[in-house]
Scaffold this motif. Structure first.
Motif, PDB file in Angstrom:
ATOM      1  N   UNK A 251      -0.779  -1.551   7.562  1.00 39.38           N
ATOM      2  CA  UNK A 251      -0.185  -1.435   6.239  1.00 39.38           C
ATOM      3  C   UNK A 251      -0.217   0.006   5.770  1.00 39.38           C
TER       4      UNK A 251
ATOM      5  N   UNK B 123      -7.648  -1.187   0.007  1.00 35.49           N
ATOM      6  CA  UNK B 123      -7.637  -0.524   1.312  1.00 35.49           C
ATOM      7  C   UNK B 123      -9.031  -0.508   1.917  1.00 35.49           C
TER       8      UNK B 123
ATOM      9  N   UNK C   9       2.462   2.638  -3.180  1.00 34.00           N
ATOM     10  CA  UNK C   9       1.634   3.001  -4.325  1.00 34.00           C
ATOM     11  C   UNK C   9       0.992   4.358  -4.109  1.00 34.00           C
ATOM     12  N   UNK C  10       1.012   5.128  -5.184  1.00 28.25           N
ATOM     13  CA  UNK C  10       0.626   6.519  -4.976  1.00 28.25           C
ATOM     14  C   UNK C  10      -0.464   7.060  -5.880  1.00 28.25           C
ATOM     15  N   UNK C  11      -0.797   6.361  -6.948  1.00 32.94           N
ATOM     16  CA  UNK C  11      -1.685   7.015  -7.914  1.00 32.94           C
ATOM     17  C   UNK C  11      -3.043   7.326  -7.309  1.00 32.94           C
ATOM     18  N   UNK C  12      -3.614   8.418  -7.777  1.00 34.25           N
ATOM     19  CA  UNK C  12      -4.840   8.886  -7.143  1.00 34.25           C
ATOM     20  C   UNK C  12      -6.079   8.227  -7.738  1.00 34.25           C
ATOM     21  N   UNK C  13      -7.229   8.624  -7.203  1.00 32.24           N
ATOM     22  CA  UNK C  13      -8.506   8.001  -7.523  1.00 32.24           C
ATOM     23  C   UNK C  13      -8.806   8.056  -9.016  1.00 32.24           C
TER      24      UNK C  13
ATOM     25  N   UNK D 236      -5.501  -0.228  -5.610  1.00 34.59           N
ATOM     26  CA  UNK D 236      -5.040   0.026  -4.246  1.00 34.59           C
ATOM     27  C   UNK D 236      -6.160   0.527  -3.348  1.00 34.59           C
ATOM     28  N   UNK D 237      -6.945   1.479  -3.855  1.00 37.05           N
ATOM     29  CA  UNK D 237      -7.993   2.081  -3.026  1.00 37.05           C
ATOM     30  C   UNK D 237      -9.023   1.041  -2.636  1.00 37.05           C
TER      31      UNK D 237
ATOM     32  N   UNK E  40     -11.555   0.846  -9.722  1.00 37.54           N
ATOM     33  CA  UNK E  40     -11.151   1.330  -8.408  1.00 37.54           C
ATOM     34  C   UNK E  40     -11.132   0.178  -7.413  1.00 37.54           C
TER      35      UNK E  40
ATOM     36  N   UNK F 192       0.794  -1.224   0.000  1.00 38.40           N
ATOM     37  CA  UNK F 192       0.000   0.000   0.000  1.00 38.40           C
ATOM     38  C   UNK F 192       0.827   1.274   0.000  1.00 38.40           C
ATOM     39  N   UNK F 193       1.815   1.330   0.900  1.00 37.43           N
ATOM     40  CA  UNK F 193       2.545   2.585   1.019  1.00 37.43           C
ATOM     41  C   UNK F 193       3.477   2.836  -0.153  1.00 37.43           C
TER      42      UNK F 193
END
Lengths: 297, 263, 358
Positions: free
Chosen positions: C225, C211, B114-118, C207-208, C203, B111-112
């Protein structure tokens, strides 16, 4: 000042009426961990049955009450057999949804069996203003006083029942841990029938009070939605909590409606109780008397 | 005998005291961990070992004392901040995400990274897709390392206990942590599984240079694996040193045999 | 046998991560798209389009929204009706104030407004969990409906409290209001739903989405995490409300044409959408569609069978319908609490082997 007292008293009385419905919830939640959304509809159904027995079959009041109790017990047995037994280990949200389904079924059933018009319910509870107070300038309904006394009696009875009797103890065991209760020989199914029956009878009492006050009609089932904030305040598992929570909500609502209502256009009663409950949840999620939820890693 | 090249102190715990109400769980504990070390915490049940780990990674907030990690001293820290600083851990009772597959659980460990936004995620093209693929590769390397390819798409809730523990280790490793906290990684395993887990721990330490702090009950494992051992009992520090020292310490022996302390 | 995966080897992670990695799935989706976009609008008559397909699509959108919040992120919400109202009233005010922006941007805007409102009502979710959160969302539900009923500004001080959708056009075709062209409405809504369903799926598997699911499964461990619980929950509320708001906007402007807050967006609406995702399957985009289809079609089917088939009196039929809906919900929860999506997956498993028994 007199008016203020009247509003407060009226709120307390209304609160007691909420508590009566909330009591039924607490019972079922305590013993089976289910939040029974159908409680309000059960109150309606019970009241409808009572009126139906009196009107259509011309039962005298006492016989009608016994008959309705029998019906509620049979209903509890059916619910356990058809629904609860098969949903034993499910998550709370699934159980909750099932009770919504149950509410729909009972609603439709009540309409078909007894008709959906508004009915008058009069089983001889004194109506009208309480003369002694009226002379002092405060209007309090005798009916609501009667309801308050009934609720008090019910609470005492239930408290004794839970603490002192064998079945009461078994109920508390089941509420704590289904598997452990099973392992000491407590029959879950019997317990559930007992609990839902008692809850049904409490629903009947609530139905009688509300029905005598405003007639037996569909809106009775919506009281269930009001009971939720009561439970949040009082704690989902506390019998005295249901009473006190009910009174707080009742008074709070009335005061808000009378003093704040005119400023914002009235009908605050629709959501005030919920906002109050929400505020409570933020500071004390377990309610006044509920058990604290501790999460361990 | 573990005499190896160990780095500087990466974690220092100073005078940590933790109470829940009137119950004192940790009483003035101080120790340090060196970079690249394998440090064990042992002690009878209820000694406060898990609580110590919980304090290090931010789940519990001590009433007194401080933690210094990589030079930053603080009393308490939120778990997600601990994670971003490079601390990862596993749990006694397995804290996997039961609704997801093995692969997904390990991916959550990334998780940390990875950065791309919504917005890009919704489109799943360009940066989002590249990122997902890169991290998938990283996750697969861990899956290879732990030899769990066969169960990669299985929902973890359905896996046997031993495999779940391995997946949880995988999730912790996915974050490429500098400090790995393992809470009873071998609990409930048979000797074969324990050997595998030991080997994984040693490999992680030697291949990735990860500093490891672990809680374990199996004395054989502890003595073989560790560079140094800390002993806790009833929240108090009994001993702290290399395995041979600790093994010979009378207080430690008493504690394990159940001989009551003098207060 | 038909559904065999053998011979379909993935040689790259990219292929493994594709939306529909199994070839047979791809064909089915392709066919479905052709049917929905190419065949349905021209084959079905107006009644079918309006009474069945439109509400099915709009409710699917709302169901996807609620599924994001409740199915993927585990935050139970009973406020769906209220949030749909926010979407509806937003687009109403926007249509009157700035119609020149064009219909689709207005739909998106009303989604954004609802996202903001949803985020606000999602704030308690850090302190309150599970069932209690459901009650908190009820507060939102009751408050919002009351507000849209009482505060005149929302319905332009119309005496009945109703809002009417002013006619707007898209590419020269009237899309809203009583003169709306049904085929055009259908195609528009279908396109919006298709695009946003794809977005939701993307989505959810990124990743989102992971989470969110981590929060749902064990929020304490999610912090491990590096997930910040409040951010994750609020993002779920925001995205969910965006979808539900758009659904509400379309519900009012394209389907109903006129609406009144307490009638169209009350708590029964919230229950309805919740039923859809439970029956359809929590945490499944496909499930959102299946649940919406089930709960849109079933009452219509029941009514047709009873009133047209058996000649039952309409009022009685309505009562029986309620009983059957309630009974079906209980039945579903008993038989397959994971919903139609799970049944679908089991069916696919069986298809892998069919006609062999094992």
């Amino acid at each position: 000042m007199l008016f203020f007292i009247e509003v407060v008293l009226s709120g307390l009385m209304a609160g007691v009426m909420y508590s009566l419905v909330a009591l039924g919830f607490v019972l079922i939640f305590k013993a089976s961990g289910i939040f029974n959304f159908a409680q309000g509809v059960m109150a309606l159904f019970a009241a409808l049955t009572l009126v139906g027995l009196m009107e259509k079959f011309n039962f005298p009041v006492w016989l009608a009450i016994i008959g309705t109790i029998a019906v509620m017990i049979a209903l509890a047995w059916l619910i356990e057999r058809v629904m609860l037994r098969h949903l034993v280990n499910q998550e709370p949200i699934i159980l909750f949804m099932a009770t919504i389904g149950l509410a729909y079924v009972l609603e439709g059933l009540g309409d078909i069996l007894w008709g959906s018009d508004v009915k008058l319910l009069d089983i001889g509870i004194p109506q009208g203003a309480w003369e002694w107070l009226w002379d002092q300038g405060i209007y309090v309904e005798k009916l609501e006083l009667f309801a308050a006394v009934t609720a008090a009696v019910l609470v005492i009875f239930l408290a004794v029942f839970f603490q002192k009797t064998r079945i009461g103890r078994a109920l508390r065991a089941v509420a704590d841990d289904h598997q452990a209760a099973l392992s000491v020989g407590i029959s879950l199914n019997t317990i559930w029938v007992v609990v839902w029956s008692v809850s049904g009878i409490v629903a009947l009492v609530a139905g009688i009070m509300w029905g005598s006050k405003s007639g037996v009609q569909f809106s009775l089932s919506l009281i269930a939605l009001k009971a939720l904030p009561v439970l949040i305040l009082g704690g989902f598992t506390s019998v005295p909590g249901a009473i006190i929570g009910g009174m707080i909500i009742g008074v709070g609502e009335k005061l808000a409606e009378v003093y704040v209502g005119p400023v914002v256009g009235g009908a605050i009663e629709n959501w005030f109780a919920y906002m109050l409950a929400l505020a409570f949840l933020l500071f004390r999620p377990q309610g006044l008397f509920g058990e604290k939820i501790i999460e361990r890693v | 005998m573990n005499t190896r090249e160990l780095g500087d102190v990466i974690l220092r715990v100073d005078n940590i005291s933790l109470s829940f109400g009137v119950m004192k769980v940790l009483d003035d504990i101080s120790f340090d961990v060196r970079k690249g070390e394998i440090r064990s915490i042992i002690g009878p049940n209820g000694a406060g070992k898990s609580s110590m780990l919980n304090v290090i990674n931010g789940f519990y907030h001590p009433q007194q004392g401080s933690i210094t990690f990589k030079g930053n001293t603080r009393r308490q820290m939120a778990p997600h901040v601990a994670a971003s600083q490079g601390i990862a851990r596993t749990f006694q009772n397995i804290a996997l995400f039961k609704g997801m597959s093995t692969l997904d659980n390990i991916m959550t460990g990334r998780n940390l990274k990875m950065k791309t936004n919504l917005f890009w995620q919704a489109l799943h093209v360009g940066p989002a897709r590249t990122e997902e693929l890169e991290n998938r590769e990283a996750a697969e390397r861990i899956i290879d390392f732990l030899d769990i390819q066969a169960i990669r798409k299985k929902p973890v809730g359905k896996l046997p206990y031993g495999l779940q523990k391995r997946v949880e280790l995988g999730r912790a490793l996915a974050a490429e942590p500098e400090l790995l906290l393992l809470d009873e990684p071998m609990a409930g395993m048979n000797s074969e599984e324990k050997e595998d887990m030991c080997r994984f721990i040693l490999d992680v330490n030697s291949e990735f240079g990860t500093t490891i702090t672990l809680i374990e009950h199996d004395m054989g494992v502890v003595m073989d694996l560790s560079d140094r051992v800390l002993v806790l009992d009833y929240g108090k520090q009994l001993a702290d040193g290399v395995p041979d020292e600790v093994r010979a310490n009378q207080d430690v022996i008493d504690a394990y045999l159940g001989v009551p302390h003098e207060e | 046998m038909i559904y065999r995966e053998t011979g379909q080897f993935k040689t790259s992670y990219q292929a493994d991560q594709a939306l529909f990695p199994i070839a047979q799935d791809r064909y089915v989706i392709f066919a479905a798209l052709i049917v929905f976009f190419g065949i349905v609008p021209f084959l079905l008559n107006e009644y079918w389009l309006n009474a069945i397909m439109l509400p099915f699509l709009i409710y699917s959108l709302a169901a996807i929204g609620l599924n994001i919040l409740t199915g993927y992120c585990g935050q139970v919400s009973l406020g769906t009706g209220g949030f749909m109202a926010v979407g509806a009233f937003s687009i109403y005010k926007l249509m009157i104030a700035v119609p020149e922006l064009g219909f689709i941007p207005l739909v998106l805007l009303s989604g954004l407004i609802t996202a903001a409102v949803g985020t606000l009502f999602g704030l308690p979710s850090l302190r309150i969990k599970g069932f209690y959160l459901a009650v908190a969302t009820l507060a939102a539900q009751f408050f919002l409906v009351w507000m849209f009923n009482k505060v005149g500004w929302f319905f332009n001080y119309n005496a009945s409290g109703m809002i009417n959708s002013p006619p707007m056009t898209l590419f020269g075709v009237t899309i809203t209001g009583p003169e709306g062209d049904m085929t055009a409405q259908y195609l528009l809504v279908a396109s919006i739903v298709a695009v946003f369903a794809l977005a939701a799926k993307n989505i959810a598997r990124g990743r989102i989405g992971r989470n969110w699911m981590a929060i749902r499964d064990m929020d304490i461990a999610a912090e491990l995490i590096g997930v910040r619980p409040l951010m994750a929950k609020l993002s779920a509320f925001a995205v969910s409300s965006f979808y539900i708001g758009m659904a509400g906007a379309l519900y009012f402007s394209v389907w109903l044409g006129a609406a009144e807050a307490t009638e169209a967006f009350d708590i029964n609406q919230s229950f309805l959408v919740l039923f859809m995702i439970i029956i359809g399957g929590l945490g499944s985009i496909l499930g959102s569609f299946l649940g919406a289809a089930f709960l849109v079609l079933m009452p219509i089917l029941l009514k047709n069978i009873m009133v047209d088939g058996f000649g039952t009196d309409a009022a009685l039929a309505a009562h029986i319908e309620i009983i059957i809906v309630g009974a079906l919900i209980i039945g579903f929860l008993i038989v397959e609490p994971h919903g139609l999506a799970r049944l679908w997956r089991i069916a696919k498993e069986k298809l892998r082997l069919w006609p062999f028994p094992h």
